[in-house]
Design an enzyme around this catalytic site. Structure first.
Site, mmCIF file in Angstrom:
data_model
loop_
_atom_site.group_PDB
_atom_site.id
_atom_site.type_symbol
_atom_site.label_atom_id
_atom_site.label_comp_id
_atom_site.label_asym_id
_atom_site.label_seq_id
_atom_site.Cartn_x
_atom_site.Cartn_y
_atom_site.Cartn_z
ATOM 1 N N GLY A 152 0.826 -1.195 0.000
ATOM 2 C CA GLY A 152 0.000 0.000 0.000
ATOM 3 C C GLY A 152 0.859 1.243 0.000
ATOM 4 O O GLY A 152 2.048 1.206 -0.337
ATOM 5 N N ILE A 154 2.152 3.126 2.407
ATOM 6 C CA ILE A 154 3.319 3.129 3.300
ATOM 7 C C ILE A 154 4.414 2.243 2.733
ATOM 8 O O ILE A 154 5.592 2.627 2.696
ATOM 9 C CB ILE A 154 2.928 2.684 4.716
ATOM 10 C CG1 ILE A 154 1.979 3.703 5.352
ATOM 11 C CG2 ILE A 154 4.169 2.493 5.589
ATOM 12 C CD1 ILE A 154 1.415 3.265 6.693
ATOM 13 N N ARG A 234 0.294 -3.041 12.439
ATOM 14 C CA ARG A 234 -0.572 -3.389 13.557
ATOM 15 C C ARG A 234 0.058 -4.533 14.335
ATOM 16 O O ARG A 234 0.579 -5.487 13.760
ATOM 17 C CB ARG A 234 -1.966 -3.789 13.067
ATOM 18 C CG ARG A 234 -2.802 -2.632 12.539
ATOM 19 C CD ARG A 234 -3.178 -1.675 13.657
ATOM 20 N NE ARG A 234 -4.056 -0.600 13.206
ATOM 21 C CZ ARG A 234 -3.632 0.592 12.795
ATOM 22 N NH1 ARG A 234 -2.323 0.847 12.760
ATOM 23 N NH2 ARG A 234 -4.504 1.519 12.432
ATOM 24 N N GLU A 263 -1.883 -2.175 23.650
ATOM 25 C CA GLU A 263 -1.126 -0.924 23.777
ATOM 26 C C GLU A 263 -1.670 -0.100 24.940
ATOM 27 O O GLU A 263 -2.843 0.271 24.916
ATOM 28 C CB GLU A 263 -1.191 -0.145 22.462
ATOM 29 C CG GLU A 263 -0.509 -0.876 21.315
ATOM 30 C CD GLU A 263 -0.526 -0.119 20.000
ATOM 31 O OE1 GLU A 263 -1.234 0.914 19.901
ATOM 32 O OE2 GLU A 263 0.174 -0.564 19.071
ATOM 33 N N HIS A 280 3.818 3.397 19.169
ATOM 34 C CA HIS A 280 2.871 3.645 18.071
ATOM 35 C C HIS A 280 2.928 5.099 17.602
ATOM 36 O O HIS A 280 1.925 5.820 17.578
ATOM 37 C CB HIS A 280 1.446 3.288 18.502
ATOM 38 C CG HIS A 280 0.545 2.976 17.348
ATOM 39 N ND1 HIS A 280 -0.551 2.143 17.454
ATOM 40 C CD2 HIS A 280 0.555 3.404 16.054
ATOM 41 C CE1 HIS A 280 -1.177 2.063 16.292
ATOM 42 N NE2 HIS A 280 -0.518 2.827 15.426
ATOM 43 N N GLY A 282 4.458 5.941 14.522
ATOM 44 C CA GLY A 282 4.841 5.974 13.119
ATOM 45 C C GLY A 282 4.237 7.129 12.338
ATOM 46 O O GLY A 282 4.901 7.757 11.514
#
Length: 319
Positions: A152, A154, A234, A263, A280, A282
């Protein structure tokens, strides 16, 4: 119009314009959710809202049923696995996201993690701050083989950066984009070949019911003992118990994780010496958060004006 904001705590300070713009369209309630929120508290908070703007809080059937006035759910980011999209649509509630908007930030972070774990940068920084000075060896990423799971926005941004390091890039995906692959000098391969041959593996695919725990004891056993695995997607794509055992037994060189199944994580995985972990972050850049805010406000205006929404999410399965 009542709008409920449930974002990462730092996002509010990073993008105050989002709150100002939202207030111009209705009554805004802000929840700070980084320390968690119970299901009952969440159900109480949504009972009178028309619009939910959410980052990572789970919006499931129970939450949707507790919001009889709910007309619209906006995902503040790209991955929408925390939202029960199918049930929302069964209730006539559209869901939108902001695909690709944080891709550059996430790709930057993926390379930062890869470099950090390959050269033990966080460990050496901590040592020198404590007055300890010792040379230690690391590994290059230059001209190494990079395996990317997913293709995708990213993943494509990661592949583009890999060209600057003269890396050979291979990709495992069920949705090959041949035009982009040719432009980025990417070769599509099967899952086993990717895990067997890669020096570095970056997980950059969306989560769905079919690929949960895609990375497990079986796939990890295929990796070279000198290889590293990085996850910016994820946490549930990886079986964390299997990864913990693999790293503890030093069957691979190391891992770098920005995401976890729970998380904050509740296991000892982040405590291992051969792992680099971040909370998390990013997509957490000022630039990215600003762009997502613009998409969100634009879509709220369209909803209020009865116009067609951008980036409507439909139930689908992909990797």
């Amino acid at each position: 119009m009542k709008i409920l904001l449930m974002l990462r705590d730092a996002f509010y300070q990073a993008n105050p314009k989002l709150i100002e713009d939202a207030k111009s369209m209705g009554e805004v309630r802000i929840l700070y959710t980084d320390n968690g929120i119970s299901k009952e508290e969440l159900k109480n908070e949504v009972k009178d809202v028309d619009i939910i703007i959410v980052a990572v809080v789970k919006i499931d059937k129970d939450v949707i049923d507790a919001a009889p006035r709910l007309k619209y759910i906006l995902k503040y980011g790209a991955g929408y696995d925390n939202i029960d999209v199918e049930y929302a649509y069964s209730k006539g509630i559209p869901v939108t996201n902001a695909p690709g908007v944080n891709a550059q930030s996430a790709a930057d972070h993926a390379f930062g993690l890869m470099l950090s774990v390959a050269r033990s940068i966080p460990k050496k920084d901590k040592e020198i701050k404590s007055g300890y000075w010792e040379l230690s060896m690391g590994n290059e990423i230059y001209q190494k083989k990079l395996g990317i799971v997913g293709f995708g926005s990213i993943a494509k941004a990661i592949a583009k950066r890999a060209t600057g390091f003269d890396m050979e890039t291979i990709v495992y995906t069920n949705y090959p984009d041949e035009i982009a692959a040719e432009r980025l000098n990417v070769t599509f391969v099967g899952k086993e070949k990717l895990f067997q041959e890669s020096d570095y593996i970056i997980i950059a695919t969306s989560l769905n019911d079919k690929n949960r725990h895609l990375i497990n004891k079986s796939t990890l056993s295929l990796m070279k003992p000198t290889a590293y695995i990085i996850n910016v997607s994820r946490g549930s794509l990886i079986n964390e118990e299997d990864l913990f055992n693999t790293l503890k037994n030093k069957q691979i060189m190391g891992a770098a994780l920005d995401v976890f199944e729970m998380e904050p994580p509740i296991n000892d995985l982040p405590l291992l010496e051969n792992i680099v972990a971040t909370p998390h972050i990013g997509g957490a850049t000022y630039e990215s958060i600003g762009r997502i805010g613009e998409v969100s406000i634009s879509n709220i205006k369209k909803m209020l004006n009865g116009e067609e929404l951008d980036y409507v999410v439909l139930p689908k399965v992909r990797i």
